[in-house]
Design an enzyme around this catalytic site. Structure first.
Site, PDB file in Angstrom:
ATOM      1  CB  ALA A  39     -46.738  88.809 -28.673  1.00  0.00           C
TER       2      ALA A  39
ATOM      3  N   GLY B 128     -26.804  97.206 -25.284  1.00  0.00           N
ATOM      4  CA  GLY B 128     -28.065  98.088 -25.548  1.00  0.00           C
ATOM      5  C   GLY B 128     -29.405  97.580 -26.773  1.00  0.00           C
TER       6      GLY B 128
ATOM      7  CE  LYS C 187     -22.493  97.108 -21.205  1.00  0.00           C
ATOM      8  NZ  LYS C 187     -22.781  98.549 -22.604  1.00  0.00           N
TER       9      LYS C 187
ATOM     10  CB  THR D 292     -32.454 104.827 -17.741  1.00  0.00           C
ATOM     11  OG1 THR D 292     -31.919 106.409 -16.618  1.00  0.00           O
ATOM     12  CG2 THR D 292     -32.049 105.554 -18.911  1.00  0.00           C
TER      13      THR D 292
ATOM     14  CE  LYS E  71     -24.681  97.559 -17.298  1.00  0.00           C
ATOM     15  NZ  LYS E  71     -25.102  98.205 -18.215  1.00  0.00           N
TER      16      LYS E  71
ATOM     17  NE  ARG F 167     -35.316  99.191  -3.132  1.00  0.00           N
ATOM     18  CZ  ARG F 167     -34.409  99.282  -3.352  1.00  0.00           C
ATOM     19  NH1 ARG F 167     -33.250 100.101  -4.349  1.00  0.00           N
ATOM     20  NH2 ARG F 167     -33.876  97.703  -3.572  1.00  0.00           N
TER      21      ARG F 167
HETATM   22  N1  HSE Z   1     -23.520 101.810 -18.753  1.00  0.00           N
HETATM   23  C1  HSE Z   1     -23.745 101.678 -20.098  1.00  0.00           C
HETATM   24  C2  HSE Z   1     -23.023 102.729 -21.641  1.00  0.00           C
HETATM   25  C3  HSE Z   1     -24.882 101.683 -20.692  1.00  0.00           C
HETATM   26  O1  HSE Z   1     -22.359 103.412 -21.363  1.00  0.00           O
HETATM   27  O2  HSE Z   1     -23.131 101.556 -22.511  1.00  0.00           O
HETATM   28  C4  HSE Z   1     -25.768  99.916 -21.525  1.00  0.00           C
HETATM   29  O3  HSE Z   1     -24.932  99.057 -20.802  1.00  0.00           O
END
Ligand code: HSE
Length: 434
Positions: free
Chosen positions: A33, A132, A203, A13, A103, A45
Site C-alpha cells: 500500500a 468471497g 451477487k 466471521t 451484497k 455490540r
Molecule cells: N452465504 C454465502 C455463501 C457467504 O455461502 O456463499 C458468502 O457470501
C-alpha cells in the site's frame, strides 16, 4: 508517512477474519500500500475474546466508528439491511471511505450509496460482496474494460454448492449439510437466503451491472432455489451426461438482458460442472477475450478477508493519487438505461423435464403432439421401466432451446392430460458454449 486508520464495524466471521489478516500480514500489506494500515477502532455490540486489541479503541456503538475523526476507512462488516445502510451513509456523510462485504446492501441500495459517495468524493468498495475471495469485481470492472461482455454464469453461493456436492457425493441429508455450513461460517444468518437463491441473486445483480453498464436491478431478477431438487433428478441428469448446479446467469440478448438464478443442468465435461464444495467459480465471456474462468473460495473468514483487505489497499493507493473516482463503482462512467431486464418467460433456454405418467399406449404420442404444437424440438428422451405393468413411469425429456413462454404452455397442456400424474419438474439446461 502517517498510518491509515481503519475502523471495523462488526467482528463476526468476516470482520474477525479481516482484523486477523490485517494484523498478521501488516508488514507485507504496508509494502504493497505504501503506508502502514492499522486497525484503530473496532465497533461491536458484544465484546469478543481471542483478538489482540492492543492500540485499538473498542466501542459498543458501531456508529462511534463511523464518526471517529481519526478513522480514515470504515469497514462495514455487520451485514443486513437497514442498520448497515445507515452506518454506510453515516460514514460517507463523515467523509470516510467505506469497504463492505454486504451484497444485499449493494444489490438493493447500491445506486443510492454510490450517488452519495460521489457527492462526498469518497470511495465505497465491495470486492468481498461477490464470490468471497475471488477478485471477480476487479476482473470484470477493470480487466474486461476493452470487451463487450456477452454473458456470465457462476456458482456464487458456497453454501448451496457445498450442500449439492455433499448430497451427491456422500448421500448426506440436506439438513445435516446445512448445519455444518452454518458451523463453518459459510451460511447467511438466515440460511433460506442461501438455499432459495436470494444471496446468489444479490451477487448476480452486482456482476450483471458491472458487466453490462446498467443500474443495479435486483427487483427485476428471477430467483429459484435448490430446495426442490430431488436425488432422482441428480441421478437422471448424470445418466444424460449432466450435473445439476445452482447458477447465476446474466446474458446480453437482442431483446434485453437475462438476469436469472436457478438450478441448471450443465454438461459434466464443463469446468463449472466440476466446481465442488464451498468453492465458487464464474465464467465471463467477452467478445475480445472469449471465455474466462475465475475460481476460488466463495465463503469463509479469511478468503473473504482477503478481498476486504485488497479493497482497503486499493483505497489507500487511491488516497495517494487523490483520485477516488478513478474506477467508477459500477464500472461505467455512463450507464445504459434504455435496455430491459427480460421477464423470465422471455428468456430462451433448453430444458430438462421429468414427468410421471400412466403406463399405457398413446401417452408418448400425446406428449409429442403438444411439444410439436409449441415448436419444441427434443434432444433426448428416457422412459424408465415401470415397477409394475400398467403402473406409473417416469419420463425424462431434454428439449432444444425454446422461448420459456412456449415451454410454459406445453407444460400446462401436458399437465392437463389425464395420463399425467402430478406436476412436471423443469430444470433449465445451459451448455455454456459460445
Ligand atoms: N452465504 C454465502 C455463501 C457467504 O455461502 O456463499 C458468502 O457470501
Amino acid at each position: 508517512m502517517k498510518p491509515v486508520n481503519v475502523g471495523i464495524c462488526g467482528l463476526g466471521t468476516v470482520g474477525g477474519g479481516t482484523f486477523n489478516v490485517l494484523k498478521r500480514n501488516a508488514d507485507e500489506i504496508a509494502r504493497r500500500a505504501g503506508r502502514e494500515i492499522r486497525v484503530s477502532h473496532v465497533g461491536m455490540r458484544q465484546t469478543k475474546e481471542g483478538f489482540d486489541f492492543d492500540g485499538c479503541t473498542i466501542s459498543n456503538d458501531i456508529f462511534a466508528v463511523a464518526r471517529d475523526p481519526d478513522v480514515d476507512v470504515v469497514c462495514e462488516m455487520i451485514g443486513g439491511y437497514d442498520t448497515a445502510f445507515e452506518l454506510v451513509m453515516t460514514a460517507i456523510e463523515n467523509g470516510k471511505h467505506v469497504v463492505t462485504a454486504n451484497k444485499a446492501l449493494i444489490a438493493e441500495r447500491g445506486n443510492e450509496i454510490f450517488a452519495a459517495a460521489k457527492a462526498k468524493s469518497v470511495m465505497v468498495v465491495y470486492e468481498a460482496a461477490v464470490a468471497g475471495g475471488i477478485p471477480i469485481i476487479k476482473a470484470v470492472r477493470e480487466g474486461f474494460a476493452g470487451n463487450k461482455v456477452n454473458w456470465l454464469a457462476g456458482i456464487i453461493n458456497g453454501t448451496g454448492n457445498f450442500i449439492l456436492t455433499e448430497m451427491r457425493d456422500k448421500g448426506r441429508s440436506f439438513e445435516d449439510v446445512l448445519k455444518e455450513a452454518q458451523e463453518l461460517g459459510y451460511a447467511e444468518a438466515d440460511p433460506t437466503f442461501d438455499v432459495e437463491g436470494i444471496d446468489a441473486c444479490h451477487k448476480l445483480t452486482i456482476l450483471s451491472s458491472i458487466a453490462f453498464g446498467t443500474p443495479l436491478a435486483f427487483d427485476k431478477a428471477y430467483t429459484e432455489g435448490i430446495s426442490r431438487i430431488t436425488a432422482q433428478d441428480v441421478t437422471y441428469a448424470e445418466e444424460l451426461g449432466y450435473r445439476i448446479k445452482h447458477l447465476g446467469i446474466s446474458k446480453r440478448t437482442d431483446k434485453g438482458i437475462e438476469l436469472r438464478v436457478h438450478p441448471t443442468l450443465i454438461p459434466e465435461t464443463r469446468l463449472l460442472a466440476n466446481v465442488d464444495g464451498v468453492m465458487n467459480a464464474v465464467v465471463v465471456h467477452g467478445d475480445a477475450v472469449g471465455p474466462t474462468l475465475h475460481y476460488g473460495a466463495g465463503a469463509g473468514a479469511e478468503p473473504t478477508a482477503s478481498a476486504v483487505v485488497a479493497d482497503i489497499v486499493d483505497v489507500v493507493r487511491a488516497l495517494e493519487l487523490n483520485d477516488v473516482q478513478r474506477v467508477p463503482p459500477l464500472a461505467f462512467h455512463t450507464q445504459q438505461t434504455d435496455i430491459d431486464i427480460l421477464p423470465i418467460d422471455q428468456i430462451e433456454s433448453a430444458y430438462y423435464l421429468r414427468l410421471e405418467v400412466e403406463d399405457r399406449a398413446g401417452v408418448m404420442a400425446d406428449i409429442a403432439r403438444i411439444l410439436g404444437e409449441q415448436d419444441i424440438s427434443m434432444e433426448a428422451i428416457i422412459q424408465k421401466e415401470p415397477q409394475e405393468i400398467g403402473g406409473e413411469v417416469s419420463v425424462i425429456l431434454l428439449t432444444r432451446k425454446v422461448l420459456e413462454s412456449s415451454l410454459n404452455q406445453a407444460i400446462a397442456d401436458i399437465e392437463a392430460l389425464s395420463s399425467t400424474l402430478g406436476k412436471i419438474t423443469r430444470i433449465r439446461v445451459e451448455t455454456l458454449k459460445d
